[in-house]
Design an enzyme around this catalytic site. Structure first.
Site, PDB file in Angstrom:
ATOM      1  N   CYS A 104       0.435  -6.205  -5.833  1.00 18.85           N
ATOM      2  CA  CYS A 104       1.187  -5.006  -5.437  1.00 18.85           C
ATOM      3  C   CYS A 104       2.680  -5.294  -5.473  1.00 18.85           C
ATOM      4  O   CYS A 104       3.149  -6.200  -4.781  1.00 18.85           O
ATOM      5  CB  CYS A 104       0.833  -4.601  -4.013  1.00 18.85           C
ATOM      6  SG  CYS A 104      -0.915  -4.406  -3.753  1.00 18.85           S
TER       7      CYS A 104
ATOM      8  N   ARG B  68      -7.227  -1.191   4.896  1.00 22.07           N
ATOM      9  CA  ARG B  68      -6.552  -2.506   4.873  1.00 22.07           C
ATOM     10  C   ARG B  68      -5.854  -2.804   6.189  1.00 22.07           C
ATOM     11  O   ARG B  68      -5.012  -2.024   6.650  1.00 22.07           O
ATOM     12  CB  ARG B  68      -5.534  -2.560   3.717  1.00 22.07           C
ATOM     13  CG  ARG B  68      -4.820  -3.928   3.635  1.00 22.07           C
ATOM     14  CD  ARG B  68      -3.947  -4.068   2.399  1.00 22.07           C
ATOM     15  NE  ARG B  68      -4.701  -3.750   1.206  1.00 22.07           N
ATOM     16  CZ  ARG B  68      -4.379  -2.787   0.354  1.00 22.07           C
ATOM     17  NH1 ARG B  68      -3.297  -2.076   0.542  1.00 22.07           N
ATOM     18  NH2 ARG B  68      -5.126  -2.553  -0.699  1.00 22.07           N
TER      19      ARG B  68
ATOM     20  N   CYS C 245      14.494   4.901   7.103  1.00 23.65           N
ATOM     21  CA  CYS C 245      13.215   4.625   7.772  1.00 23.65           C
ATOM     22  C   CYS C 245      13.453   3.612   8.905  1.00 23.65           C
ATOM     23  O   CYS C 245      13.896   2.490   8.653  1.00 23.65           O
ATOM     24  CB  CYS C 245      12.206   4.084   6.766  1.00 23.65           C
ATOM     25  SG  CYS C 245      12.123   5.072   5.251  1.00 23.65           S
TER      26      CYS C 245
ATOM     27  N   CYS D 154      -3.069   4.768  -2.714  1.00 24.00           N
ATOM     28  CA  CYS D 154      -3.052   3.853  -1.565  1.00 24.00           C
ATOM     29  C   CYS D 154      -2.106   4.485  -0.559  1.00 24.00           C
ATOM     30  O   CYS D 154      -0.903   4.584  -0.828  1.00 24.00           O
ATOM     31  CB  CYS D 154      -2.554   2.470  -2.001  1.00 24.00           C
ATOM     32  SG  CYS D 154      -2.294   1.337  -0.619  1.00 24.00           S
TER      33      CYS D 154
ATOM     34  N   CYS E 224      12.377  -0.109   8.812  1.00 16.93           N
ATOM     35  CA  CYS E 224      12.465  -0.888   7.565  1.00 16.93           C
ATOM     36  C   CYS E 224      13.683  -1.807   7.464  1.00 16.93           C
ATOM     37  O   CYS E 224      14.837  -1.351   7.511  1.00 16.93           O
ATOM     38  CB  CYS E 224      12.445   0.055   6.366  1.00 16.93           C
ATOM     39  SG  CYS E 224      12.358  -0.876   4.808  1.00 16.93           S
TER      40      CYS E 224
ATOM     41  N   CYS F 225      18.415  -0.104   0.241  1.00 19.94           N
ATOM     42  CA  CYS F 225      17.821   1.229   0.088  1.00 19.94           C
ATOM     43  C   CYS F 225      18.626   2.287   0.851  1.00 19.94           C
ATOM     44  O   CYS F 225      19.081   2.046   1.966  1.00 19.94           O
ATOM     45  CB  CYS F 225      16.377   1.214   0.586  1.00 19.94           C
ATOM     46  SG  CYS F 225      15.534   2.778   0.319  1.00 19.94           S
TER      47      CYS F 225
ATOM     48  N   CYS G  34      -0.734  -2.509  -8.609  1.00 20.37           N
ATOM     49  CA  CYS G  34      -0.303  -1.501  -7.639  1.00 20.37           C
ATOM     50  C   CYS G  34       1.217  -1.575  -7.555  1.00 20.37           C
ATOM     51  O   CYS G  34       1.772  -2.683  -7.594  1.00 20.37           O
ATOM     52  CB  CYS G  34      -0.913  -1.783  -6.265  1.00 20.37           C
ATOM     53  SG  CYS G  34      -0.350  -0.639  -4.973  1.00 20.37           S
TER      54      CYS G  34
HETATM   55  N1  SAM Z   1      10.522   2.223  -0.793  1.00 20.33           N
HETATM   56  C1  SAM Z   1       9.170   2.555  -0.983  1.00 20.33           C
HETATM   57  C2  SAM Z   1       8.649   3.536   0.030  1.00 20.33           C
HETATM   58  O1  SAM Z   1       9.231   3.675   1.094  1.00 20.33           O
HETATM   59  O2  SAM Z   1       7.628   4.173  -0.264  1.00 20.33           O
HETATM   60  C3  SAM Z   1       8.241   1.363  -1.048  1.00 20.33           C
HETATM   61  C4  SAM Z   1       8.340   0.233  -0.061  1.00 20.33           C
HETATM   62  S1  SAM Z   1       8.104   0.581   1.661  1.00 20.33           S
HETATM   63  C5  SAM Z   1       8.655  -0.939   2.342  1.00 20.33           C
HETATM   64  C6  SAM Z   1       6.346   0.660   1.868  1.00 20.33           C
HETATM   65  C7  SAM Z   1       5.790   0.827   3.265  1.00 20.33           C
HETATM   66  O3  SAM Z   1       5.858  -0.399   3.977  1.00 20.33           O
HETATM   67  C8  SAM Z   1       6.408   1.824   4.209  1.00 20.33           C
HETATM   68  O4  SAM Z   1       6.038   3.146   3.945  1.00 20.33           O
HETATM   69  C9  SAM Z   1       5.867   1.371   5.552  1.00 20.33           C
HETATM   70  O5  SAM Z   1       4.630   2.009   5.829  1.00 20.33           O
HETATM   71  C10 SAM Z   1       5.648  -0.131   5.345  1.00 20.33           C
HETATM   72  N2  SAM Z   1       6.599  -0.912   6.163  1.00 20.33           N
HETATM   73  C11 SAM Z   1       7.891  -1.135   5.877  1.00 20.33           C
HETATM   74  N3  SAM Z   1       8.490  -1.851   6.850  1.00 20.33           N
HETATM   75  C12 SAM Z   1       7.526  -2.094   7.785  1.00 20.33           C
HETATM   76  C13 SAM Z   1       7.528  -2.771   9.033  1.00 20.33           C
HETATM   77  N4  SAM Z   1       8.631  -3.324   9.534  1.00 20.33           N
HETATM   78  N5  SAM Z   1       6.375  -2.840   9.718  1.00 20.33           N
HETATM   79  C14 SAM Z   1       5.243  -2.267   9.237  1.00 20.33           C
HETATM   80  N6  SAM Z   1       5.199  -1.603   8.063  1.00 20.33           N
HETATM   81  C15 SAM Z   1       6.330  -1.508   7.348  1.00 20.33           C
HETATM   82 FE1  SF4 Z   2      13.693   2.401   1.606  1.00 19.68          FE
HETATM   83 FE2  SF4 Z   2      12.358   0.902   3.352  1.00 19.68          FE
HETATM   84 FE3  SF4 Z   2      12.260   3.538   3.568  1.00 19.68          FE
HETATM   85 FE4  SF4 Z   2      11.020   2.316   1.469  1.00 19.68          FE
HETATM   86  S1  SF4 Z   2      10.513   2.123   3.650  1.00 19.68           S
HETATM   87  S2  SF4 Z   2      12.329   4.153   1.401  1.00 19.68           S
HETATM   88  S3  SF4 Z   2      12.438   0.589   1.151  1.00 19.68           S
HETATM   89  S4  SF4 Z   2      14.109   2.266   3.817  1.00 19.68           S
END
Ligand code: SAM
Ligand code: SF4
Ligand code: DTB
Length: 327
Positions: free
Chosen positions: A107, A270, A67, A198, A70, A63, A138
């Site tokens: 999901c 949740r 973030c 959600c 992530c 990606c 979802c």
């Molecule tokens: N890429 C899309 C987005 O960012 O909306 C969808 C997937 S993203 C992984 C969905 C959510 O997962 C993030 O917004 C975050 O809240 C949660 N998430 C991701 N990595 C995480 C982590 N290490 N610990 C807790 N929540 C996490």
């Molecule tokens: Fe990309 Fe992870 Fe951010 Fe979703 S949460 S936009 S997968 S970096």
């Protein structure tokens, strides 16, 4: 099903929360906060019923976003590889297994900043196939344009997950590649298209109590409360900027859940990522605080989740029953 008292209150759901009153709720004596959250919970929900959603990562890694939490960002060396979108058969096999295990919602997550229309060409058949199994659908695909949201609605999508993650004030410490307003715009597009929302956030990224309050204020002061509110405990993944974040006191998570329950009484709250790090007792407190949904199944997106057998054993100990009712 809502009690009649609860349905009368539906019209009085609040969207005018102030930071100060939410800070006050978060700081209540624990027994007082639990009592208030449990009382609200009982007015709206069966307190021993729990909704089960199973996650599948349909497009892993690579990606472009930054973030900080992530493992799927291409910017961090986490060992997660970039894959293309899974095919229908693979997804159907996973969805059937989830359904057989008791999940009512499936999901599907994709590691995209925002999908291209040709990406949606691949996701729409997955939604159709899961929907045909009789499960709620979802997806979480990143930022959406209004026309894309309408297309997903036509495909039979029930829920779209898009989190605010943290407060508007702390957001810039966690993500620089898109704004809080971008997230709000996607939520509006989803809502306008008639898809259930959600939307939640993460506890444990170094935010203050005021940041937690302001995340909850941002969620509850949306024009409509999200139908589902995932509260994630940060999973600290090696290679991400937050790998060494200070561990979270689990009472902070329990309090956040309780206040989410009080502020958004008709929503499913949740208990999301992070359960693997939690004791059974801590999870039981989260349920008592008003969490009535979990991610169920051995994997989240890239990290492990408790085994379904362990979750079923916990439900049995607590006298809780998975719900077949859509949430
Ligand atoms: N890429 C899309 C987005 O960012 O909306 C969808 C997937 S993203 C992984 C969905 C959510 O997962 C993030 O917004 C975050 O809240 C949660 N998430 C991701 N990595 C995480 C982590 N290490 N610990 C807790 N929540 C996490
Ligand atoms: Fe990309 Fe992870 Fe951010 Fe979703 S949460 S936009 S997968 S970096
Ligand atoms: C949400 O709020 N949490 C889920 C789901 N929505 C997509 C994701 C949690 C991801 C945890 C880290 C991982 O497994 O990669």
């Amino acid at each position: 099903m809502l009690s009649s008292a609860a349905s009368a209150e539906q019209s009085t759901l609040r969207h005018d929360w102030s930071t100060q009153e939410v800070v006050t709720l978060l700081n209540l004596p624990f027994a007082e906060l639990m009592y208030r959250a449990q009382s609200v919970h009982r007015a709206y929900f069966n307190p021993v019923s729990i909704q089960l959603s199973t996650l599948l990562n349909i497009k892993s890694g690579g990606c472009s976003e930054d973030c900080a939490y992530c493992p799927q960002s291409a910017r961090y060396d986490t060992g997660v590889t970039s894959e293309s979108v899974l095919d229908v058969d693979t997804v159907l096999t996973a969805a059937k297994q989830a359904k057989a295990g008791g999940a009512t919602r499936f999901c599907m997550g994709a590691a995209w900043r925002s999908p291209k229309d040709r990406d949606l060409d691949k996701v729409v058949p997955l939604i159709n196939a899961v929907k045909d199994l009789g499960m709620e659908t979802c997806v979480t695909l990143g930022m959406l344009q209004p026309a894309q949201a309408r297309r997903l609605k036509s495909a039979g999508l029930d829920y779209y997950n898009h989190n605010l993650d943290t407060s508007p004030e702390y957001y810039g410490e966690i993500i620089t590649t898109r704004t809080y307003q971008d997230r709000l715009d996607t939520l509006s597009a989803v809502r306008e298209a008639g898809i259930n929302v959600c939307c939640g956030g993460i506890v444990g990224m170094g935010e203050t109590l005021t940041d937690r309050a302001n995340l909850l204020v941002s969620l509850a002061n949306l024009p409509s409360h999200p139908e589902s509110v995932p509260i994630n405990l940060l999973v600290r993944v090696e290679g991400t900027p937050l790998e060494d974040a200070a561990p979270t006191d689990v009472f902070d998570l329990i309090r956040t859940i309780a206040v989410a329950r009080i502020m958004m009484p008709a929503s499913f709250v949740r208990l999301s990522a992070g359960r693997r790090e939690m004791t059974e007792e801590a999870q039981a407190w989260c349920f008592f605080a008003g969490a009535n949904s979990i991610f169920y199944g051995e994997e989240l997106l890239t990290t492990p989740n408790p085994l379904a057998t362990a979750d079923r054993a916990l439900f049995a100990k607590l006298g809780m029953a998975p719900t077949g009712v859509a949430g």
